[in-house]
Design a protein around this motif. Structure first.
Motif, short mmCIF file in Angstrom:
data_model
loop_
_atom_site.label_atom_id
_atom_site.label_comp_id
_atom_site.label_asym_id
_atom_site.label_seq_id
_atom_site.Cartn_x
_atom_site.Cartn_y
_atom_site.Cartn_z
N ARG A 58 2.69 6.18 -2.78
CA ARG A 58 3.64 7.01 -3.58
C ARG A 58 3.32 7.12 -4.88
O ARG A 58 3.69 8.44 -5.51
N CYS A 59 2.57 6.23 -5.74
CA CYS A 59 2.45 6.43 -6.97
C CYS A 59 1.29 7.33 -7.35
O CYS A 59 1.47 8.11 -8.31
N ASN A 60 0.62 7.61 -6.37
CA ASN A 60 -0.73 8.51 -6.43
C ASN A 60 0.01 9.87 -6.61
O ASN A 60 -0.41 10.69 -7.38
N VAL A 61 0.78 10.17 -5.66
CA VAL A 61 1.46 11.53 -5.43
C VAL A 61 2.23 11.83 -7.04
O VAL A 61 2.31 12.77 -7.51
N GLU A 62 2.92 10.59 -7.30
CA GLU A 62 3.88 10.60 -8.69
C GLU A 62 3.04 11.10 -9.80
O GLU A 62 3.52 11.99 -10.55
N VAL A 122 0.86 -1.44 -0.08
CA VAL A 122 0.03 -0.01 -0.02
C VAL A 122 0.73 1.14 0.27
O VAL A 122 0.37 2.30 -0.68
N GLU A 123 1.93 1.31 0.76
CA GLU A 123 2.79 2.38 0.66
C GLU A 123 3.27 2.94 -0.76
O GLU A 123 3.60 3.93 -0.96
N ASP A 124 3.59 1.88 -1.57
CA ASP A 124 4.00 2.01 -2.97
C ASP A 124 3.07 2.65 -3.75
O ASP A 124 3.07 3.50 -4.39
N HIS A 179 -3.48 13.52 -18.91
CA HIS A 179 -4.59 12.60 -19.01
C HIS A 179 -4.03 11.13 -19.41
O HIS A 179 -3.17 11.16 -20.27
N GLY A 180 -4.32 10.16 -18.81
CA GLY A 180 -4.00 8.72 -19.16
C GLY A 180 -4.24 7.82 -17.97
O GLY A 180 -4.61 8.19 -16.71
N PHE A 181 -4.18 6.48 -18.39
CA PHE A 181 -4.44 5.52 -17.38
C PHE A 181 -3.23 4.66 -17.14
O PHE A 181 -2.66 4.15 -18.43
N TYR A 182 -3.07 4.06 -15.97
CA TYR A 182 -1.56 3.31 -15.57
C TYR A 182 -1.91 2.22 -14.79
O TYR A 182 -2.76 2.56 -13.77
N ASN A 183 -1.20 1.08 -14.96
CA ASN A 183 -0.98 0.05 -13.97
C ASN A 183 -0.12 0.61 -13.02
O ASN A 183 0.71 1.22 -12.91
N VAL A 184 -0.68 0.07 -11.70
CA VAL A 184 0.18 0.17 -10.62
C VAL A 184 0.36 -1.20 -9.87
O VAL A 184 -0.53 -1.75 -9.43
N GLY A 185 1.61 -1.65 -10.09
CA GLY A 185 1.76 -3.10 -9.85
C GLY A 185 3.28 -3.32 -9.86
O GLY A 185 4.31 -2.38 -9.86
#
Length: 324
Positions: A229-233, A224-226, A241-247
């Motif tokens: 951090r991705c949200n803030v990045e 969850v901490e990663d 605008h765009g959609f991104y995997n977070v994994g």
């Protein structure tokens, strides 16, 4: 985006991931972080440390994305918005009408309020559920939408609306497709909790952990901490605008996951396997691992915690916060 001296609204900021987004934002040189939450799943105790910072506040009236007048009021004077509010997968399965009202109509309300209040950028939580079962591994963001459940459908609708608002009004929106998120603040006891808390609860009770199917179903687990951090990045990035995997792009079967947890817990319990129910067999995704390349290249996000490191942090948290 320059977050310096900005005012930020975190919708769903008392929840599992949202509470970590709040704490991550407070590491930045910003003027104020406002938490907007109805506390249906979020808990004020998850914000205990963040609220010690005078820049962090809970919006005092309401906090539901279905309440458009309150939502609009909360956005006054705000520069940036994170939206993590949603009904979870199994809730959506059992209550599809409410899922529509929260995840689809509620997302529209957030997008509309952002336009009305001249929000500079919105980072919105989507889900890997949009993909359904993997056609190829790892799944890139161009993977087809093979979703078959209400939750995934609501996230697909949200992504489509975000694109429409970007095209029609120029609203900057980034959608994040989370893989399997785990860690502290995830509900550890509810009927709708995740696979990792269920396994840990069984082991802590000295009960045999149970795996549905043969354990070969594989997923991409991210701490969850990663994710926070991705949200803030994503907010800080130049992407409009765009959609991104977070994994992590690391494939872990449920059997491997259970073996790892048993080893970390120093348990000699043996796993029990049982067949899926007909309903679960129809709905269960068997394979979902996301490519991390696009998020790395365009958002500058690289995950920090391996599965074992994240599990150790979760186990430590549970030891200090016993499940009741």
């Amino acid at each position: 985006m320059d977050l310096k001296n900005s005012k930020v609204l975190v919708i769903g900021g008392a929840g599992f991931i949202g509470s970590y987004v709040v704490s991550e934002l407070l590491k930045e040189d910003i003027s104020e972080v406002v938490v907007y939450d109805n506390f249906a799943r979020g808990k004020k105790e998850y914000l205990t440390e963040s609220l010690k910072d005078p820049r962090c506040k809970i919006f005092p009236v309401g906090g539901d994305i279905r309440e458009t007048d309150i939502l609009n009021d909360a956005m006054k004077g705000v520069d940036y918005v994170f939206c993590l509010a949603a009904m979870w997968l199994l809730h959506c399965k059992d209550y599809p009408r409410t899922a529509f009202e929260v995840n689809i109509a509620g997302t529209f309300n957030v997008l509309e309020a952002c336009v009305k209040n001249n929000i500079k950028k919105l980072v919105w939580s989507s889900s890997a559920s949009v993909y359904g079962d993997a056609v190829e591994v790892p799944m890139t963001e161009a993977h087809p939408f093979n979703n078959k459940n209400f939750y995934g459908a609501s996230k697909i609708a949200g992504e489509a609306m975000a694109t429409a608002f970007n095209d029609r009004y120029g609203l900057e929106v980034i959608g994040l497709r989370y893989m399997n998120v785990y860690g502290p603040h995830q509900d550890q006891t509810a009927a709708y909790t995740g696979v990792i808390p269920i396994m840990l609860n069984k082991i802590d009770a000295n009960e045999t952990p149970v795996i549905n199917g043969d354990g070969s179903q594989a997923y991409d687990f991210i701490y969850v901490e990663d994710v926070a951090r991705c949200n803030v990045e994503a907010m800080r990035s130049a992407v409009k605008h765009g959609f991104y995997n977070v994994g992590t792009e690391v494939q872990t079967s449920i059997g491997q996951l259970c073996d790892t947890i048993l080893r970390l817990k120093k348990s000699d319990l043996k796993v029990t396997y049982k067949p899926y129910s007909a309903d679960d067999a129809r709905a269960m995704v068997q394979n979902r691992i996301g490519s991390k390349e696009k998020a790395e290249n365009e958002l500058g996000f690289t995950y920090k915690y391996s599965l074992e490191e994240g599990l150790l942090k979760l186990i430590e948290w549970r030891n200090n916060n016993p499940v009741k």
